[in-house]
Design a protein around this motif. Structure first.
Motif: not given
Lengths: 288, 361, 428
Positions: A116, B257-259, B261, B263-264, C58-60, C63, C97-102, C104, C106, C126, C190-191
């Motif tokens: 990226d 999870g954390g909410g 956005t 981006y998901q 790290k996302q488009p 970074d 990449q701003s995925d809150p589930q991911q 958390h 991590d 986030i 961005v968020p």
């Protein structure tokens, strides 16, 4: 009321982006019945290869640009030769979904090899420009507009006048009958894939400069460009061209109005949805 | 059966007419489902690995979305590239309800499903005339438009106004988990149960009148119309059911999870969802389970092993091409067949050998 | 008048504390102009690795991996120089990449499965909001280089930078000091994008100026239109302040150059603009015209830590650009290394390490205007004094020396500065 004139000019440049992609896709669809959704991804990969050639291997710029265009043609041709014949008799949806698979493969390769990280590829033509009112227009933007117009004109003439072009038009009408008439169907289709791919490669270079060299953005820009093609019902090149410019101007004109500015990128999709619904309004039921 | 007009990957496999064979197969299948559910509900939390509980519960949520897509595509013949967008809308509605009211969690999820169902049906109504490529394109446009719209409106985070988004805080947009399922393990179990309920809902529909109508529509819309099937009604019903399930999934995601956005829900995910659903199989009901695992669990596995997840994107692309080229029924249908073949081959070999021994003895 | 007073106060403070160009304030080095990595004894570290973790976006269009990449480079240097009393550092970085589930998941994976002793270098859009309560629960005190407001309102998070909110305020302070009559802020959508620049808006409004905020999606695809819109909205005598990562902000400033818009307004950029790639890309028309708020020293400064930073970059991470981002990662890694080196072996546990982190005071480095600290506070903004740099002939040079970011009613700086004094956290 902000001064809209500069946005009109910028809109033409943006419209050139949509027009050149739309025309390239319609050209292929008319000859093969395949809506190549990987069109943007092919161009993006070609540009990334050019970027590496210039920045990593330090090869001359002009060679890298040529490679980008040629790569577009070759990648498109390979796909057409491998996947085209087996899917030739299936309906357009199946063929289009196939190109979605191609899109994913290309996107995966681009993300893997180039990640990226930010890349920039600016064509040298961007240095030259001239003033049009308040706005400076650079030569790359003019090239985009020029390429769109030239592709439309040349392809229209080609399809009407030459033997190969007539064969392509026949193919679009009815593949089976065309084959029985002795037209080398596979060769004609291959020519269409190659031609469309070369345009995709050139488009990729122009878009990298005008929009940015980012794999995901360039790949999915094709969806916005599709709106121009849909207004033309995937048939008329001239309508695609004009629609591309109109959509670009519409989107650009929204920019200075702060209330709706953040929604400006939705313009092409709204146009596409309206076009699809409008053209389907008289259809009562679907005959598979 | 007059199905040359239906793409072969949309055709259901034929059913054998033998009564006794069907019954024993149903019992075997039922036992398999119960065993699988037991493993999933009890076995995974027993590992006490919070990371995998989170991954698998997200996997189950996307299984529901894949189920909605498989329902539309496999049973009715309607392609939709907009399910991920509907998922985002469902998440938005759940969050808005969560912040605006004090409804208990399960009620919020149910209400989200119903509202998403109404929205999905209304949005799909004008598109009913479209099919094939044009339907795919309009749903793709819808998906892209919703992603962009969400970037502008964001998800509710407790702010005021209709959009419920306050720009002055970076607090995440989360839905409160229910009191009885607030730990990761308990919430995981709740999500699995809800997923199973969605499957049950789908099965009930398939086995009764809507299912038969959908099968007729998938074969040939014109023929179904001529046979007196109310094509519009059943298409809308399918849309309503698919949207309901996706809305429920959105509600579950909002609390997972954390909410949420924007981006998901990139446009890319709509295409990947189609890829994994095709690869898992749109006919067998195990297909969406495979799809959910491919979508969420496989990338997590690769990340654990330090491999780039871009390899998966390439793999999914190849998978889509393979399904289109070979008109395969997907992994969920193919793997059991392959296993059955393997078992038959093994038993033939074993029988051959014992027969030989008997002969000697 | 008030601004001049604040600036002279800032300069006086700068004379007191360490800042760019001063030769003092080296960490653990004996003499000479360049610091050493950790123990600096040239021996390769063997033995059980000490695990540290990080979460980075790290996302488009966004970074932040230069930050964790540079921290890794420093840790590699430390591992080549005796490690932590013989043990090497293993740095596990999760990209998200701003995925809150991911995000958390991590954090859970790093802390519970991988068994890291500390979180260092977290830079995420986030992470602070998603994982803050989890870090509190686990007793982790994170040293980050972060973005969200949540990172500056938590007892468990302290950053080596100020974050875009304070940094944009610093950039606005600069353009206001240059006489701007209206302030336009253009930030990445961005968020939390709008929340993260509101101190800048508040400051301008306190000075009685009109303001406007634009949020643009990244990656940017219509830079010319954006530049034109910003300049038109600012009007004559106005100012445009950007809050974007280097490649995205570059698109706008290059478009402004192409369109001949540079001299129509005053220009500012928050700290991401302080990057070698930006300096190299901007041509002569931009000389001295872009006021970039730098939360850390000029990469060309002569201090021993900055010199070591350049050396480490050259040897261990040549593909990472010199600039604010990589400096942040470097400093974060330095700070945690020093804390680890001072611990006896039996204290190298989650609890021991995090207690040591919490007790960090007066960490002097020429990369920062003032010494860094953690402390036992309800919120942390240890880096609240900055400088302004500007590109001249493809190199960043200093425009304004270290000055304090203005305290506002809701930005906690007044309370933090009095705590600094009373608890001797960063005394000169």
């Amino acid at each position: 009321m902000p001064d809209l004139r500069p946005y009109l000019v910028l809109g033409l440049a943006l419209g050139g982006v949509f027009a050149v992609s739309g025309v390239g896709m319609v050209v292929l669809y008319r000859a093969t019945g395949v809506l190549n959704l990987a069109y943007g991804a092919i161009g993006a990969l070609g540009s990334l290869i050019a970027w590496s050639m210039i920045n990593v291997f330090l090869l001359p710029d002009w060679l890298s640009y040529v490679v980008a265009v040629v790569f577009g043609g070759v990648a498109s041709l390979l796909y057409g030769l491998l996947v085209g014949p087996p899917l030739a008799r299936r309906d357009p949806l199946v063929k289009a979904v196939g190109t979605l698979g191609f899109l994913l493969i290309l996107l995966g390769i681009m993300d893997w090899v180039w990640t990226d990280k930010a890349h920039a590829l600016i064509l040298p033509t961007t240095q030259w420009g001239f003033q049009l009112g308040e706005v400076t227009v650079n030569v790359t933007q003019i090239l985009a507009v020029g390429l769109a117009v030239a592709t439309t004109a040349v392809t229209e003439v080609f399809l009407r006048v030459t033997r190969l072009g007539t064969a392509m038009r026949a193919l679009a009408n009815d593949r089976e009958i065309t084959a029985t008439l002795g037209v080398p169907v596979r060769r004609v289709e291959a020519a269409a894939w190659l031609g469309s791919g070369l345009i995709a490669g050139a488009t990729g270079l122009l878009l990298s400069t005008l929009v940015g060299l980012d794999a995901v953005t360039l790949t999915f820009l094709v969806i916005a460009a599709l709106s121009a093609a849909l207004v033309a019902r995937l048939q008329s090149l001239v309508v695609t061209l004009v629609a591309g410019f109109v959509i670009g101007i519409l989107q650009s004109l929204v920019t200075p109005f702060s209330l709706v500015s953040s929604y400006r990128s939705i313009t092409p999709f709204v146009v596409a949805i309206v076009a699809l619904l409008w053209f389907a309004r008289r259809r009562p039921v679907v005959l598979s | 059966m007059g199905a040359s007009s239906v793409p072969s990957h949309l055709r259901a496999p034929g059913r054998s007419p033998s009564r006794g064979g069907t019954q024993s197969r149903t019992i075997a299948r039922g036992a398999g489902v119960v065993a699988f559910l037991g493993l999933v509900l009890l076995g995974v939390p027993a590992l006490r690995n919070a990371y995998w509980e989170l991954v698998l519960l997200t996997s189950a949520i996307y299984t529901i979305v894949a189920l909605s897509l498989a329902l539309l595509l496999g049973r009715v013949g309607m392609i939709s590239l907009g399910q991920v967008a509907l998922l985002a809308i469902g998440g938005w509605i759940a969050l808005r309800l969560g912040f605006a009211t004090s409804m208990p969690f399960l009620l919020v999820v149910l209400a989200t499903g119903l509202i998403t169902s109404v929205l999905g049906t209304l949005i799909g109504l004008p598109a009913l005339r479209l099919s094939g490529l044009h339907l795919a394109l309009i749903t793709l446009m819808f998906a892209a438009a919703i992603t962009l719209l969400l970037e502008a409106t964001q998800f509710p985070n407790g702010g005021s106004g209709f959009l419920g988004h306050s720009v002055l805080t970076t607090a995440p947009s989360t839905l409160r988990r229910p009191g009885f399922a607030s730990s990761d393990a308990a919430y995981y179990r709740l999500v699995v149960v809800v997923t199973a309920l969605m499957f049950l809902l789908t099965i009930v529909h398939i086995r009764s009148r809507p299912g038969r109508a959908w099968a007729a529509i998938r074969q040939s819309e014109a023929a179904a119309l001529a046979a007196g099937v109310n094509v519009t009604l059943y298409k809308l019903w399918a849309l309503a059911l698919a949207s309901f399930m996706t809305g429920v999934a959105g509600g579950l995601l909002a609390a997972s999870g954390g909410g949420l956005t924007v981006y998901q829900f990139p446009t890319q995910n709509s295409i990947i969802l189609l890829a994994v659903t095709l690869m898992g199989g749109i006919v067998s009901l195990w297909g969406p389970v495979v799809a959910g695992l491919l979508f969420e669990a496989l990338p997590a596995l690769l990340r654990m092993w330090g491999l780039p997840s871009d390899l998966l994107t390439i793999l999914f692309g190849i998978g889509v091409l393979q399904v289109q080229l070979t008109a395969a029924a997907g992994l969920a249908s193919q793997v059991p067949k392959d296993l059955a073949n393997l078992v038959r081959l093994a038993s033939t070999l074993i029988r051959g050998r014992t027969g030989h021994q008997e002969h000697l003895g | 008048m008030v601004v001049a007073l604040a600036m002279s106060l800032g300069i006086a403070l700068a004379a007191c504390g360490g800042n760019t160009g001063s030769a003092g304030g080296a960490t653990g080095s004996t003499s000479g102009p360049i610091s050493k990595c950790g123990l600096g004894n040239g021996k390769k570290a063997t033995g059980t690795p000490i695990k540290l973790g990080a979460i980075v976006t790290k996302q488009p269009g966004t970074d932040f991996t230069p930050i964790t990449g540079m921290a890794q480079a420093y840790f590699s240097c430390v591992n080549d120089n005796g490690g932590i009393n013989g043990r090497p550092i293993q740095y596990i970085v999760d990209q998200e990449q701003s995925d809150p589930q991911q995000v958390h998941a991590d954090a859970v994976d790093l802390i519970q499965n991988q068994g890291i002793l500390a979180m260092v270098g977290n830079t995420s859009l986030i992470d602070c909001s998603v994982n803050n309560s989890y870090y509190q629960q686990q007793g982790f005190y994170v040293i980050g280089a972060s973005i969200e407001d949540q990172c500056h309102t938590s007892p468990n998070y302290a950053t080596v930078n100020m974050g875009p909110n304070y940094s944009t305020e610093g950039a606005v302070q600069y353009v206001v000091s240059q006489g701007a009559k209206k302030v336009i802020i253009d930030a990445a959508n961005v968020p939390g994008g709008a929340a993260e620049v509101h101190f800048g808006i508040e400051y301008a409004q306190e000075k009685g100026l009109a303001t406007h905020l634009f949020l643009d999606d990244v990656p940017i695809t219509d830079a010319s239109g954006i530049a034109l819109r910003d300049v038109q909205e600012a009007g004559p005598g106005g100012a445009v302040v950007l809050n974007f990562t280097p490649p995205e902000g570059l698109k706008i400033v290059e478009a402004a150059e192409q369109q001949g818009l540079i001299d129509r307004v005053k220009w500012g950029w928050s700290t991401p603009g302080n990057d070698a790639s930006v300096a190299q890309a901007l041509d002569a028309p931009w000389n001295g015209k872009l006021g970039i708020n730098a939360e850390l020293s000029l990469v060309t400064a002569k201090g021993p830590d900055t010199a070591l930073y350049r050396q480490v970059q050259k040897k261990y991470a040549p593909s990472i650009a010199l600039g604010s981002f990589s400096e942040m990662g470097f400093v974060a890694a330095e700070i945690v290394t020093k804390a680890l080196l001072q611990l006896p072996p039996d204290q190298l546990t989650k609890q021991g390490v995090n207690t040591a982190i919490r007790n960090i005071k007066n960490f002097k480095t020429d990369i920062l205007c003032k010494p860094w600290y953690y402390g036992d506070l309800p919120y942390h903004v240890p880096n609240n004094t900055d400088l302004t740099v500007t590109p001249v002939n493809h190199v960043m040079v200093q425009k304004q020396g270290c000055f304090e970011i203005a305290a506002l009613p809701d930005n906690n700086l007044a309370a933090i500065r009095s705590a600094e004094v009373s608890q001797h956290l960063n005394t000169a």
